[in-house]
Design a protein around this motif. Sequence first.
Motif, PDB file in Angstrom:
ATOM      1  N   LEU A 122       0.822  -1.217   0.000  1.00  5.25           N
ATOM      2  CA  LEU A 122       0.000   0.000   0.000  1.00  5.25           C
ATOM      3  C   LEU A 122       0.855   1.266   0.000  1.00  5.25           C
ATOM      4  O   LEU A 122       0.627   2.203  -0.777  1.00  5.25           O
ATOM      5  N   ASP A 123       1.865   1.304   0.870  1.00  8.24           N
ATOM      6  CA  ASP A 123       2.699   2.516   0.984  1.00  8.24           C
ATOM      7  C   ASP A 123       3.457   2.788  -0.306  1.00  8.24           C
ATOM      8  O   ASP A 123       3.615   3.937  -0.725  1.00  8.24           O
ATOM      9  N   LYS A 124       3.898   1.704  -0.951  1.00  8.48           N
ATOM     10  CA  LYS A 124       4.645   1.871  -2.208  1.00  8.48           C
ATOM     11  C   LYS A 124       3.735   2.461  -3.294  1.00  8.48           C
ATOM     12  O   LYS A 124       4.139   3.357  -4.037  1.00  8.48           O
ATOM     13  N   ALA A 125       2.502   1.955  -3.356  1.00  9.44           N
ATOM     14  CA  ALA A 125       1.557   2.455  -4.371  1.00  9.44           C
ATOM     15  C   ALA A 125       1.261   3.935  -4.143  1.00  9.44           C
ATOM     16  O   ALA A 125       1.198   4.720  -5.089  1.00  9.44           O
ATOM     17  N   ILE A 126       1.124   4.323  -2.869  1.00  8.68           N
ATOM     18  CA  ILE A 126       0.855   5.738  -2.540  1.00  8.68           C
ATOM     19  C   ILE A 126       2.046   6.605  -2.951  1.00  8.68           C
ATOM     20  O   ILE A 126       1.889   7.684  -3.523  1.00  8.68           O
ATOM     21  N   GLU A 127       3.226   6.085  -2.713  1.00  6.01           N
ATOM     22  CA  GLU A 127       4.442   6.826  -3.069  1.00  6.01           C
ATOM     23  C   GLU A 127       4.577   6.948  -4.593  1.00  6.01           C
ATOM     24  O   GLU A 127       4.841   8.026  -5.125  1.00  6.01           O
ATOM     25  N   LEU A 128       4.354   5.829  -5.299  1.00  6.73           N
ATOM     26  CA  LEU A 128       4.506   5.822  -6.760  1.00  6.73           C
ATOM     27  C   LEU A 128       3.578   6.831  -7.434  1.00  6.73           C
ATOM     28  O   LEU A 128       3.959   7.492  -8.395  1.00  6.73           O
ATOM     29  N   LEU A 129       2.357   6.918  -6.933  1.00  4.86           N
ATOM     30  CA  LEU A 129       1.371   7.805  -7.567  1.00  4.86           C
ATOM     31  C   LEU A 129       1.330   9.180  -6.895  1.00  4.86           C
ATOM     32  O   LEU A 129       0.447   9.988  -7.214  1.00  4.86           O
ATOM     33  N   ASP A 130       2.270   9.409  -5.985  1.00  2.00           N
ATOM     34  CA  ASP A 130       2.364  10.704  -5.303  1.00  2.00           C
ATOM     35  C   ASP A 130       1.040  11.081  -4.636  1.00  2.00           C
ATOM     36  O   ASP A 130       0.524  12.194  -4.817  1.00  2.00           O
ATOM     37  N   LEU A 131       0.505  10.143  -3.858  1.00  2.00           N
ATOM     38  CA  LEU A 131      -0.817  10.360  -3.251  1.00  2.00           C
ATOM     39  C   LEU A 131      -0.755  10.794  -1.785  1.00  2.00           C
ATOM     40  O   LEU A 131      -1.791  10.918  -1.139  1.00  2.00           O
ATOM     41  N   GLN A 174     -11.568  15.027 -10.894  1.00  2.00           N
ATOM     42  CA  GLN A 174     -11.556  13.864 -11.805  1.00  2.00           C
ATOM     43  C   GLN A 174     -10.141  13.309 -11.989  1.00  2.00           C
ATOM     44  O   GLN A 174      -9.930  12.101 -11.985  1.00  2.00           O
ATOM     45  N   GLY A 175      -9.179  14.223 -12.172  1.00  2.68           N
ATOM     46  CA  GLY A 175      -7.789  13.794 -12.383  1.00  2.68           C
ATOM     47  C   GLY A 175      -7.228  13.108 -11.153  1.00  2.68           C
ATOM     48  O   GLY A 175      -6.553  12.083 -11.250  1.00  2.68           O
ATOM     49  N   GLN A 176      -7.514  13.688  -9.974  1.00  2.00           N
ATOM     50  CA  GLN A 176      -7.025  13.076  -8.725  1.00  2.00           C
ATOM     51  C   GLN A 176      -7.680  11.716  -8.504  1.00  2.00           C
ATOM     52  O   GLN A 176      -7.033  10.765  -8.065  1.00  2.00           O
ATOM     53  N   LYS A 177      -8.971  11.633  -8.851  1.00  2.00           N
ATOM     54  CA  LYS A 177      -9.673  10.345  -8.704  1.00  2.00           C
ATOM     55  C   LYS A 177      -9.002   9.278  -9.569  1.00  2.00           C
ATOM     56  O   LYS A 177      -8.804   8.145  -9.142  1.00  2.00           O
ATOM     57  N   ALA A 224      -3.663   3.844  -8.499  1.00  2.00           N
ATOM     58  CA  ALA A 224      -2.758   3.325  -7.468  1.00  2.00           C
ATOM     59  C   ALA A 224      -3.066   1.868  -7.147  1.00  2.00           C
ATOM     60  O   ALA A 224      -2.155   1.084  -6.854  1.00  2.00           O
ATOM     61  N   LYS A 225      -4.336   1.500  -7.244  1.00  2.00           N
ATOM     62  CA  LYS A 225      -4.669   0.104  -6.898  1.00  2.00           C
ATOM     63  C   LYS A 225      -4.070  -0.879  -7.902  1.00  2.00           C
ATOM     64  O   LYS A 225      -3.790  -2.028  -7.579  1.00  2.00           O
ATOM     65  N   VAL A 226      -3.842  -0.400  -9.124  1.00  2.00           N
ATOM     66  CA  VAL A 226      -3.201  -1.240 -10.145  1.00  2.00           C
ATOM     67  C   VAL A 226      -1.739  -1.492  -9.781  1.00  2.00           C
ATOM     68  O   VAL A 226      -1.170  -2.521 -10.121  1.00  2.00           O
ATOM     69  N   PHE A 227      -1.162  -0.524  -9.066  1.00  2.00           N
ATOM     70  CA  PHE A 227       0.255  -0.655  -8.725  1.00  2.00           C
ATOM     71  C   PHE A 227       0.478  -1.170  -7.301  1.00  2.00           C
ATOM     72  O   PHE A 227       1.578  -1.089  -6.775  1.00  2.00           O
ATOM     73  N   LEU A 228      -0.597  -1.692  -6.689  1.00  2.00           N
ATOM     74  CA  LEU A 228      -0.427  -2.327  -5.373  1.00  2.00           C
ATOM     75  C   LEU A 228       0.465  -3.560  -5.505  1.00  2.00           C
ATOM     76  O   LEU A 228       1.251  -3.887  -4.630  1.00  2.00           O
ATOM     77  N   HIS A 229       0.321  -4.237  -6.644  1.00  2.14           N
ATOM     78  CA  HIS A 229       1.125  -5.427  -6.900  1.00  2.14           C
ATOM     79  C   HIS A 229       2.119  -5.126  -8.006  1.00  2.14           C
ATOM     80  O   HIS A 229       1.883  -4.268  -8.843  1.00  2.14           O
TER      81      HIS A 229
END
Lengths: 280, 228
Positions: A89-98, A111-114, A120-125
């Motif tokens: 989870l933390d990595k996905a948040i970091e990757l997408l700058d969330l 819309q863009g932030q959504k 980010a959920k695609v990059f959880l794995h």
Amino acid sequence: MHDISFVLKEPSIYVVLGPNGAGKTTLFRTIAGILEPYSGKILLDDQNTTTSGEARKRMSYLSQYNAMPEEMTVYNGLKFYSDIGGGDLDKAIELLDLEPLKDKRFSDLSQGQKKRAAMAKVFLHDSDLLLLDEPTANLDPSVSKEIRDIILKLSKDKIILYSSHNLYEATDIGTYLILIQNGSLTMFDKISNIKPKQYRVGIKASEDISKILDVQREGDYFVLNVSSPEEIGLAVKKLVENGVQVTETRPLDNPLQGFFETPVIEAEKMLKKEAKRDAK
Amino acid sequence: MPNSTLILAKRSLKLNKVNSGMGIFLAAIGLLAFDVLPFFYFDALAVLVLLAVPFMVLGIFIFSTPVSLLYVYDKNNGVLEYLISLGWNQGDIFKRYLKAALLLGLILFTVELSITMIVDIFAGAQAYILHDLAWLTLIAGFGLSVVSFVTMAMIAFSSLQRPVGGNTNSPLALSLGGLLILPTFYIQAFSYDVGVLVDLAIPVLAGALSIVLLILSSRLIRREKMLP
């Protein structure tokens, strides 16, 4: 859908292009194991994606819908999915700058932030295959560019299927083109191999060049129709030799445009034939 | 898949506070008739109990309806589609939403049970504990069978749900659940025995329908129906 068969061998971005209703989403859902094919199978290495949970865990699917629990914060929404399917989870948040958005409710985002949070959920794995179904649909051009840049940055060494009906987006991001029309595969090739039959080039010059070249005036441009890129160079050379100062040359058509025009022309021809038949 | 049922139950309550509140309100009316009024109108105990049953059952049912609404909501915004892509099958999804609905129903029933026992003990009505437990068993069976029938019908026939406007929905199955409970509100007016019989017959009917839906679930609940 019918007559669809292709192999994705090398890590790259494969753009699935087709008009609305061509079957792009159905193709993605079938590959993702969401829909069962009536016949045929989809294999990830040797695993059938329809029946193998293991195969599906090696893929990530981003649908046209954000598929995030809207009432949750970004962090909790992503945690909901990481609790179900695992992932970092933390990595996905970091990757997408969330980080600045993670405590905001998903429904309160733009819309863009959504879209960024949903991605980010695609990059959880660390998936081998990413299926991105029109990730920039309904986004303004600058946000679309931002999303494409993120995909390009995060997609090294991965096979990405990226659907779109935007020709410019396809040439901007894609390496390969998979063309879907009327539910079947009509082309699979490298985008760089796709040569249009005719090039329309806009030329801005210091004076009227219609006496030197066979061109038509369209707005600020003199439009030149040629059959190869080499002819453009020759035309510019001819203008310079005639003392004309050429300030800009730019392609006016997308090389993929012909794929969209053909069915329309064919459809129009069919309609005309039907009208003639009815009149008789 | 840790706590996914609990997460769904929590999300349901968070998303639809009106239904949860209404469920608690109806259960409170039922508890008033079941636990408090008999102290003042002991002669009408039998009638009051029969009157309490539909309110307590309806409370359990309404308190669990946010799960059905969440199912429609998750279907429409692509959450179910994403869960399938994560490796869940339609059976996994069906079971978890059903469990979440039953969990909510069970939570409200536990509250009803606890309040009744506390009132019995503190009001010195220990002699009625067995009587109350018997009725509460009927209420639990009635409430949870209706919840399971409605949730299963809701998932099996979700394509029949009727959008009312905006994000709200009025799923057909919720109306069916209401129709199942409705006779128990007035049937005791005809006769106490008929009232008891109906209170026993409806949960049996709802339970039987639930079993039929469960058996047919693999045919009725298809992945395509879970897509937005």
